[in-house]
Design a protein around this motif. Structure first.
Motif, PDB file in Angstrom:
ATOM      1  N   THR A  23       0.717  -1.193   0.001  1.00 21.62           N
ATOM      2  CA  THR A  23       0.020   0.054  -0.019  1.00 21.62           C
ATOM      3  C   THR A  23       0.744   1.156   0.011  1.00 21.62           C
ATOM      4  N   LEU A  24       0.348   2.263  -0.442  1.00 17.69           N
ATOM      5  CA  LEU A  24       1.078   3.604  -0.621  1.00 17.69           C
ATOM      6  C   LEU A  24      -0.005   4.390   0.170  1.00 17.69           C
ATOM      7  N   TRP A  25       0.805   5.452   1.057  1.00 15.20           N
ATOM      8  CA  TRP A  25      -0.233   6.278   1.980  1.00 15.20           C
ATOM      9  C   TRP A  25       0.400   7.716   2.061  1.00 15.20           C
ATOM     10  N   GLU A  26      -0.563   8.636   2.254  1.00 18.29           N
ATOM     11  CA  GLU A  26      -0.322  10.137   2.847  1.00 18.29           C
ATOM     12  C   GLU A  26      -0.558  10.115   4.153  1.00 18.29           C
ATOM     13  N   GLU A  27       0.508   9.911   5.191  1.00 16.63           N
ATOM     14  CA  GLU A  27       0.046   9.692   6.581  1.00 16.63           C
ATOM     15  C   GLU A  27      -0.851   8.644   6.840  1.00 16.63           C
ATOM     16  N   ASP A  28      -2.102   8.887   7.401  1.00 16.90           N
ATOM     17  CA  ASP A  28      -3.031   7.664   7.547  1.00 16.90           C
ATOM     18  C   ASP A  28      -4.205   7.472   6.370  1.00 16.90           C
ATOM     19  N   GLN A  29      -3.960   8.215   5.456  1.00 21.40           N
ATOM     20  CA  GLN A  29      -4.764   7.970   4.077  1.00 21.40           C
ATOM     21  C   GLN A  29      -4.367   7.206   3.287  1.00 21.40           C
ATOM     22  N   LEU A  30      -4.897   6.171   2.756  1.00 22.31           N
ATOM     23  CA  LEU A  30      -4.687   5.381   1.904  1.00 22.31           C
ATOM     24  C   LEU A  30      -4.770   5.646   0.554  1.00 22.31           C
ATOM     25  N   ILE A  31      -3.508   5.688  -0.402  1.00 31.81           N
ATOM     26  CA  ILE A  31      -3.502   5.924  -1.726  1.00 31.81           C
ATOM     27  C   ILE A  31      -4.002   5.026  -2.688  1.00 31.81           C
ATOM     28  N   ASN A  53       0.188  14.878  -8.505  1.00 33.04           N
ATOM     29  CA  ASN A  53      -0.393  16.010  -9.198  1.00 33.04           C
ATOM     30  C   ASN A  53      -1.465  15.761 -10.022  1.00 33.04           C
ATOM     31  N   SER A  54      -1.616  14.536 -10.541  1.00 30.13           N
ATOM     32  CA  SER A  54      -2.787  14.186 -11.450  1.00 30.13           C
ATOM     33  C   SER A  54      -3.719  13.229 -10.853  1.00 30.13           C
ATOM     34  N   ASN A  55      -3.283  12.687  -9.317  1.00 31.36           N
ATOM     35  CA  ASN A  55      -3.889  11.673  -8.789  1.00 31.36           C
ATOM     36  C   ASN A  55      -3.911  10.208  -9.474  1.00 31.36           C
ATOM     37  N   LYS A  56      -2.906  10.052 -10.334  1.00 25.64           N
ATOM     38  CA  LYS A  56      -2.944   8.750 -11.002  1.00 25.64           C
ATOM     39  C   LYS A  56      -1.904   7.716 -10.616  1.00 25.64           C
ATOM     40  N   ILE A  57      -2.353   6.411 -10.835  1.00 26.53           N
ATOM     41  CA  ILE A  57      -1.469   5.215 -10.452  1.00 26.53           C
ATOM     42  C   ILE A  57      -1.105   4.408 -11.630  1.00 26.53           C
ATOM     43  N   ASN A  93      -7.596  11.118  -2.685  1.00 31.57           N
ATOM     44  CA  ASN A  93      -6.873  12.452  -3.396  1.00 31.57           C
ATOM     45  C   ASN A  93      -5.668  13.238  -2.528  1.00 31.57           C
ATOM     46  N   ALA A  94      -4.472  12.387  -2.684  1.00 25.98           N
ATOM     47  CA  ALA A  94      -3.387  12.900  -2.047  1.00 25.98           C
ATOM     48  C   ALA A  94      -2.745  13.891  -2.719  1.00 25.98           C
TER      49      ALA A  94
END
Length: 195
Positions: free
Chosen positions: A33-41, A85-89, A107-108
């Motif tokens: 998983t990838l995260w921004e703090e405690d928000q799942l990306i 920047n584009s919120n894409k994976i 939307n990190a």
């Protein structure tokens, strides 16, 4: 109780994480998983209950990745590209693109945590190896593409041809030092021949 590996990093807006993955047959479900703090990306998930398909959790929900099967007892190369920047994976498995321009789950602004783990209700073994990050100044994406067993040797004379045999199997021609695909976990023998 979950078994987890948590990697924290500086705030990264755009980058790549790549690694090798191995899961024993019948063992626990595993994830990255990838995260921004405690928000799942995003989450990439391998679970034996999912008919051998990889699952991806992004902005579209929790979905199987059509045609993207994982194999037990085999090393698999994973490459995850993200652009906040584009919120894409984008994700490649064994150099085949399986996720293209999918929306992130959250939307990190940045990625600052990478997590590998297992589910709580099963036992088993999974391995993560050769983890690389595009923001590491000593690492270039693709450096771990040829992960395997280094076969390095010195010959006492010049020879025209070299072969090796793994565990008494058929001879395979090599030009010199080379990298072999990961053998199964266990004890192995390698013989080198020259002519």
């Amino acid at each position: 109780e979950r078994d987890e590996i948590l990697c924290t990093c500086m705030d990264i807006t755009k980058g790549t994480v790549e690694f090798w993955f191995y899961k024993e047959s019948g063992s626990t479900a595993t994830y990255c998983t990838l995260w921004e703090e405690d928000q799942l990306i995003m989450s990439l998930h391998a679970d034996p209950d999912n008919d051998g398909l990889w699952y991806f959790r992004g902005g579209g929900g929790w979905d199987p990745i059509p045609g993207a099967y994982f194999a037990d007892n085999e090393w698999i190369h994973i490459n995850i590209n993200f652009d906040m920047n584009s919120n894409k994976i984008n994700i490649s498995i064994n150099e085949e693109i399986v996720i293209t321009e999918e929306e992130a789950y959250y939307n990190a602004n940045v990625v600052n945590r990478i997590q590998f783990g297992t589910n709580t209700f099963r036992s088993g073994t999974f391995l993560i190896d050769a983890v690389g990050y595009s923001w590491d100044p000593y690492y270039n994406i693709g450096d771990n593409l040829k992960e395997g067993l280094l076969l390095s040797f010195n010959a006492s004379a010049e020879f025209e041809k070299y072969w090796y045999s793994l565990d008494g199997g058929s001879n395979k021609t090599i030009l010199g030092n080379t990298i072999l695909n990961f053998p199964s976990i266990g004890t192995h023998s390698i013989q080198i021949f020259a002519n």
